[in-house]
Write an enzyme that holds these catalytic residues in place. Structure first.
Site, PDB file in Angstrom:
ATOM      1  N   LYS A  20       3.852 -15.117   3.407  1.00 28.06           N
ATOM      2  CA  LYS A  20       3.932 -15.915   2.189  1.00 28.06           C
ATOM      3  C   LYS A  20       5.429 -16.104   1.897  1.00 28.06           C
ATOM      4  CE  LYS A  20       1.885 -17.781  -1.434  1.00 28.06           C
ATOM      5  NZ  LYS A  20       1.141 -19.049  -1.336  1.00 28.06           N
ATOM      6  N   ASP A  73      -2.373 -18.446   2.434  1.00 21.10           N
ATOM      7  CA  ASP A  73      -3.425 -19.235   1.782  1.00 21.10           C
ATOM      8  C   ASP A  73      -3.962 -20.297   2.738  1.00 21.10           C
ATOM      9  OD1 ASP A  73      -0.824 -20.115   1.577  1.00 21.10           O
ATOM     10  OD2 ASP A  73      -1.000 -20.897  -0.456  1.00 21.10           O
ATOM     11  N   ASP A 118     -11.135  -9.219   7.587  1.00 21.26           N
ATOM     12  CA  ASP A 118     -12.533  -9.231   7.139  1.00 21.26           C
ATOM     13  C   ASP A 118     -13.092 -10.652   7.127  1.00 21.26           C
ATOM     14  OD1 ASP A 118     -12.631  -6.537   6.913  1.00 21.26           O
ATOM     15  OD2 ASP A 118     -13.380  -6.509   4.866  1.00 21.26           O
ATOM     16  N   TYR A 143       0.811  -1.215   0.000  1.00 24.15           N
ATOM     17  CA  TYR A 143       0.000   0.000   0.000  1.00 24.15           C
ATOM     18  C   TYR A 143       0.847   1.269   0.000  1.00 24.15           C
ATOM     19  CZ  TYR A 143      -3.776  -3.191   1.292  1.00 24.15           C
ATOM     20  OH  TYR A 143      -4.678  -4.213   1.317  1.00 24.15           O
ATOM     21  N   ASP A 203      -5.530  -7.078   5.879  1.00 22.87           N
ATOM     22  CA  ASP A 203      -6.718  -6.440   5.310  1.00 22.87           C
ATOM     23  C   ASP A 203      -7.746  -7.514   4.961  1.00 22.87           C
ATOM     24  OD1 ASP A 203      -8.430  -4.726   4.081  1.00 22.87           O
ATOM     25  OD2 ASP A 203      -7.056  -4.014   2.542  1.00 22.87           O
TER      26      ASP A 203
END
Ligand code: NAD
Length: 369
Positions: A202, A234, A262, A156, A258
């Site tokens: 990751k 994952d 959620d 970001y 992020d």
């Protein structure tokens, strides 16, 4: 007799000061209930808080033509902590991006505060197992986890980034100091919980994740009492559905956090239950959900997320740990006894209003004090 919490460097007693920004939509309705709870806390502890109200978001646009007026910035910077409702709504959706409540208000506030950690606890109450989208046999094993998401780095903010007709690109980057800072937040939190940190990355593919993993391992050496495990993102996304009860503290990067936060937000079955805290130059406490324009102004929103955000503020910013536990307990007992707003009620007929829910929680809090 009112008691005050701390001394300033000159030895003069000062009252803790909080910026209260109710914002738009359901914000003012649920904030009212959180302030009722704070009143009970003040009565019981004799710690008085100075509350300074400020405008933010759409209502600030309507009043001052600015989603984050100078006065609000000043109030926030001069406070010990910020309690926010929510911003945004269809009325302001057509404004240019920088003028909108979300970008010009909330994102600008977050930037001004240099927030670097977002903490989102998720708990599925036993009496609300049925409203979780997961199967009872999974939820009944107990879901009580917290996501610690890094907020200042990653794709970001990494440079270079750019977009033209043919190519769009971002830079996923982490440095040692940024990872150390967020990892410490997670390990410290774990010490007050079940002492397990799951670091999600990751690192099988991404260099930024390889650094992340190495630094987290180093930080973990300072916390031998906390168990550390690593999980690829994952797999974590899958395990959150298959075995959510496994997790205690999830430590993760900005972009993975992020998405995963959620995913965890879906587990309790209503956004109205979920508080959050963001740490920075000043800490910001706010519900995980938005301004819920579909139910705003009807006195039917669930105030629990705002009340639990208040509890997080008392714990993290004012070290009132026992008080925070009491508020959490009062919320749980009220829900167990059947006090429920529409989003978590068995049926609409059995649902109570925002203000009645706030009253029920205050009553429970008084009872268990
Ligand atoms: P939302 O979170 O406002 O609502 C999603 C759903 O959850 C709605 O059905 C809503 O009724 C329900 N909900 C949320 N909080 C609830 C509560 N306390 N009690 C009962 N039900 C609740 O998300 P959205 O509809 O995508 O966004 C609405 C507005 O909020 C938009 O303008 C958006 O930009 C803004 N928003 C603000 C924030 C923030 O202020 N932090 C966060 C997300 C969205």
């Amino acid at each position: 007799m009112a008691r005050i919490l701390s001394e300033n460097p000159q030895g003069v007693m000062v009252m803790p000061k909080i910026a209260v920004l109710p914002g738009d939509g359901i914000g003012p309705e649920v904030m009212r209930e959180a302030l009722k709870v704070l009143e009970v806390v003040e009565k019981k502890t004799s710690v008085m808080f100075e509350k300074v109200f400020g405008h933010i978001g759409g209502e600030a646009i309507d009043l001052f033509g600015d989603p984050l007026p100078e006065e609000t910035k000043k109030i926030c910077l001069e406070s010990d902590a910020i309690l926010l409702g929510s911003v945004g709504g269809p009325k302001w959706d057509d404004l240019p991006p920088q003028k909108r409540p979300e970008i010009g208000g909330l994102l600008a506030l977050r930037k001004m505060l240099n927030l670097y950690a977002n903490i989102r606890p998720i708990k599925v109450y036993k009496s609300l197992v049925k409203i979780s989208p997961l199967k009872d046999r999974i939820v009944e094993k107990g879901i009580d986890l917290v996501t610690v998401r890094e907020l200042s780095g990653d794709a970001y903010y990494g440079q270079p980034r750019g977009l033209d007709e043919e190519k769009g690109f971002d830079t996923m980057v982490y440095d040692r100091k940024t990872v150390e800072r967020i990892a410490k937040v997670a390990f410290e939190l774990a010490r007050n919980r079940r002492r397990r940190v799951t670091s999600v990355d990751k690192a099988n593919v991404l260099y930024s994740s390889m650094l992340w993993r190495n630094v987290v391992k180093e930080v973990a050496k300072g916390y031998p009492d906390v168990e550390l495990e690593h999980m690829y993102v994952d797999n974590a996304a899958m395990q959150l559905i298959l075995r959510p009860y496994h997790f205690d503290v999830i430590l993760t990067t900005n972009i993975f956090g992020d998405i995963l936060s959620d995913e965890t937000a879906a587990l309790p079955g209503s956004l109205g239950l979920l508080p959050s805290a963001s740490l920075g130059d000043k800490n910001l406490y706010e519900p995980a959900g938005g301004s819920a324009p579909d139910i705003a102004g009807k006195n039917i929103a669930n105030p629990v997320a705002q009340i639990l955000s208040l509890a997080m503020m008392l714990e993290i910013s004012f070290n009132m740990v026992e008080v925070a536990r009491k508020i959490e307990k009062a919320v749980e007992l009220a829900i167990e006894e059947g006090y429920r707003t529409r989003d978590i009620a068995e049926s609409e007929e059995k649902a109570i209003s925002t203000s009645k829910m706030g009253d029920a929680i205050c009553k429970k809090l008084e009872e268990i004090w």
